[in-house]
Design a protein around this motif. Sequence first.
Motif, PDB file in Angstrom:
ATOM      1  N   ARG A  52      26.985  30.582 -71.310  1.00  0.00           N
ATOM      2  CA  ARG A  52      27.731  31.214 -72.404  1.00  0.00           C
ATOM      3  C   ARG A  52      29.198  30.790 -72.430  1.00  0.00           C
ATOM      4  N   GLY A  53      29.615  29.928 -71.498  1.00  0.00           N
ATOM      5  CA  GLY A  53      31.011  29.508 -71.434  1.00  0.00           C
ATOM      6  C   GLY A  53      31.927  30.584 -70.897  1.00  0.00           C
ATOM      7  N   GLU A  54      31.375  31.469 -70.077  1.00  0.00           N
ATOM      8  CA  GLU A  54      32.140  32.574 -69.509  1.00  0.00           C
ATOM      9  C   GLU A  54      32.539  32.263 -68.069  1.00  0.00           C
ATOM     10  N   CYS A  55      33.403  33.093 -67.537  1.00  0.00           N
ATOM     11  CA  CYS A  55      33.758  32.990 -66.128  1.00  0.00           C
ATOM     12  C   CYS A  55      33.536  34.345 -65.476  1.00  0.00           C
ATOM     13  N   VAL A  56      33.535  34.335 -64.157  1.00  0.00           N
ATOM     14  CA  VAL A  56      33.392  35.559 -63.369  1.00  0.00           C
ATOM     15  C   VAL A  56      34.720  35.774 -62.656  1.00  0.00           C
ATOM     16  N   ILE A  57      35.292  36.965 -62.825  1.00  0.00           N
ATOM     17  CA  ILE A  57      36.554  37.287 -62.152  1.00  0.00           C
ATOM     18  C   ILE A  57      36.327  38.493 -61.255  1.00  0.00           C
ATOM     19  N   VAL A  58      36.629  38.308 -59.982  1.00  0.00           N
ATOM     20  CA  VAL A  58      36.461  39.345 -58.975  1.00  0.00           C
ATOM     21  C   VAL A  58      37.836  39.928 -58.676  1.00  0.00           C
ATOM     22  N   PHE A  59      37.904  41.241 -58.569  1.00  0.00           N
ATOM     23  CA  PHE A  59      39.177  41.868 -58.220  1.00  0.00           C
ATOM     24  C   PHE A  59      38.954  42.987 -57.225  1.00  0.00           C
ATOM     25  N   SER A  60      39.992  43.247 -56.450  1.00  0.00           N
ATOM     26  CA  SER A  60      40.010  44.387 -55.526  1.00  0.00           C
ATOM     27  C   SER A  60      41.438  44.904 -55.543  1.00  0.00           C
ATOM     28  N   ILE A  90      33.774  38.503 -51.619  1.00  0.00           N
ATOM     29  CA  ILE A  90      32.739  38.572 -52.653  1.00  0.00           C
ATOM     30  C   ILE A  90      32.748  37.288 -53.489  1.00  0.00           C
ATOM     31  N   ALA A  91      33.928  36.812 -53.873  1.00  0.00           N
ATOM     32  CA  ALA A  91      34.023  35.584 -54.674  1.00  0.00           C
ATOM     33  C   ALA A  91      33.413  34.403 -53.937  1.00  0.00           C
ATOM     34  N   GLN A  92      33.689  34.296 -52.646  1.00  0.00           N
ATOM     35  CA  GLN A  92      33.115  33.183 -51.881  1.00  0.00           C
ATOM     36  C   GLN A  92      31.595  33.298 -51.796  1.00  0.00           C
ATOM     37  N   LEU A 144      29.692  34.594 -54.042  1.00  0.00           N
ATOM     38  CA  LEU A 144      29.190  34.203 -55.358  1.00  0.00           C
ATOM     39  C   LEU A 144      29.275  32.695 -55.563  1.00  0.00           C
ATOM     40  N   ARG A 145      30.353  32.079 -55.094  1.00  0.00           N
ATOM     41  CA  ARG A 145      30.479  30.616 -55.196  1.00  0.00           C
ATOM     42  C   ARG A 145      29.391  29.916 -54.391  1.00  0.00           C
ATOM     43  N   ASP A 146      28.998  30.530 -53.283  1.00  0.00           N
ATOM     44  CA  ASP A 146      27.964  29.938 -52.431  1.00  0.00           C
ATOM     45  C   ASP A 146      26.574  29.994 -53.063  1.00  0.00           C
ATOM     46  N   LEU A 147      26.410  30.832 -54.086  1.00  0.00           N
ATOM     47  CA  LEU A 147      25.132  30.868 -54.807  1.00  0.00           C
ATOM     48  C   LEU A 147      25.057  29.618 -55.676  1.00  0.00           C
ATOM     49  N   GLU A 148      24.249  28.671 -55.303  1.00  0.00           N
ATOM     50  CA  GLU A 148      24.207  27.399 -56.019  1.00  0.00           C
ATOM     51  C   GLU A 148      23.685  27.535 -57.443  1.00  0.00           C
ATOM     52  N   ALA A 175      28.785  29.507 -63.606  1.00  0.00           N
ATOM     53  CA  ALA A 175      30.084  29.956 -64.116  1.00  0.00           C
ATOM     54  C   ALA A 175      31.150  29.826 -63.038  1.00  0.00           C
ATOM     55  N   PRO A 176      32.377  29.488 -63.427  1.00  0.00           N
ATOM     56  CA  PRO A 176      33.455  29.473 -62.435  1.00  0.00           C
ATOM     57  C   PRO A 176      33.754  30.895 -61.966  1.00  0.00           C
ATOM     58  N   VAL A 177      34.111  31.016 -60.684  1.00  0.00           N
ATOM     59  CA  VAL A 177      34.401  32.319 -60.088  1.00  0.00           C
ATOM     60  C   VAL A 177      35.853  32.307 -59.609  1.00  0.00           C
ATOM     61  N   TYR A 178      36.615  33.304 -60.043  1.00  0.00           N
ATOM     62  CA  TYR A 178      38.019  33.426 -59.669  1.00  0.00           C
ATOM     63  C   TYR A 178      38.287  34.794 -59.071  1.00  0.00           C
ATOM     64  N   VAL A 179      39.372  34.869 -58.322  1.00  0.00           N
ATOM     65  CA  VAL A 179      39.887  36.147 -57.817  1.00  0.00           C
ATOM     66  C   VAL A 179      41.132  36.459 -58.636  1.00  0.00           C
ATOM     67  N   LEU A 180      41.213  37.677 -59.153  1.00  0.00           N
ATOM     68  CA  LEU A 180      42.352  38.094 -59.962  1.00  0.00           C
ATOM     69  C   LEU A 180      43.558  38.371 -59.069  1.00  0.00           C
ATOM     70  N   GLU A 181      44.639  37.669 -59.310  1.00  0.00           N
ATOM     71  CA  GLU A 181      45.873  37.883 -58.557  1.00  0.00           C
ATOM     72  C   GLU A 181      46.393  39.296 -58.825  1.00  0.00           C
ATOM     73  N   ASP A 182      46.731  39.998 -57.777  1.00  0.00           N
ATOM     74  CA  ASP A 182      47.217  41.377 -57.800  1.00  0.00           C
ATOM     75  C   ASP A 182      46.162  42.372 -58.258  1.00  0.00           C
ATOM     76  N   GLY A 183      44.939  41.927 -58.441  1.00  0.00           N
ATOM     77  CA  GLY A 183      43.766  42.753 -58.644  1.00  0.00           C
ATOM     78  C   GLY A 183      43.918  43.978 -59.510  1.00  0.00           C
ATOM     79  N   TRP A 184      43.427  45.094 -58.978  1.00  0.00           N
ATOM     80  CA  TRP A 184      43.387  46.349 -59.717  1.00  0.00           C
ATOM     81  C   TRP A 184      44.772  46.776 -60.179  1.00  0.00           C
ATOM     82  N   GLU A 185      45.786  46.528 -59.362  1.00  0.00           N
ATOM     83  CA  GLU A 185      47.154  46.915 -59.727  1.00  0.00           C
ATOM     84  C   GLU A 185      47.587  46.224 -61.010  1.00  0.00           C
TER      85      GLU A 185
END
Length: 160
Positions: free
Chosen positions: A110-118, A128-130, A132-136, A140-150
Amino acid sequence: MRDTFGQFVALCFLILAASLGLWYADSLFFAPGRTPPCREQNLPEGRVCLETALEQWGEKIVWIDARDQSSYERGHITLAPGRSFPLRRGPEYEELLDQALERMLDAGSRGECVIVFSGREHSAAEEIAQALRDLEMLAAPVYVLEDGWERLKESRFLVP
């Protein structure tokens, strides 16, 4: 005329002093609680700023909340079904992963990405992001959101 000019100069000094006082009070009392602006060029690989993510993908983001259960219960993003999922290590990890996996597998096509935050510390999100990346099979690209929930709370984006 001279008296008017003197009043003008005194008023300018008064305004300058008031401005400096307000700036000092802001930096002393309010700035320590603010999250500094996110600078994409300073981030480690695999992290993304909220502003960049929204600009690049808009609503084409699958959000993964990697915070612990009690933090999640205190507040979380609420979107249409299939747009956000809690996913954390622990006894319920496999069940939570199963709930989110089908949607994440579709995200790549769908041209989406996955963003993980804590929280600000990122350790849970990075883990968690790693995983998910390890799932071959996840395209979708997997990113970690800088500064997360805050950052999400401050932006008032998607927060009840």
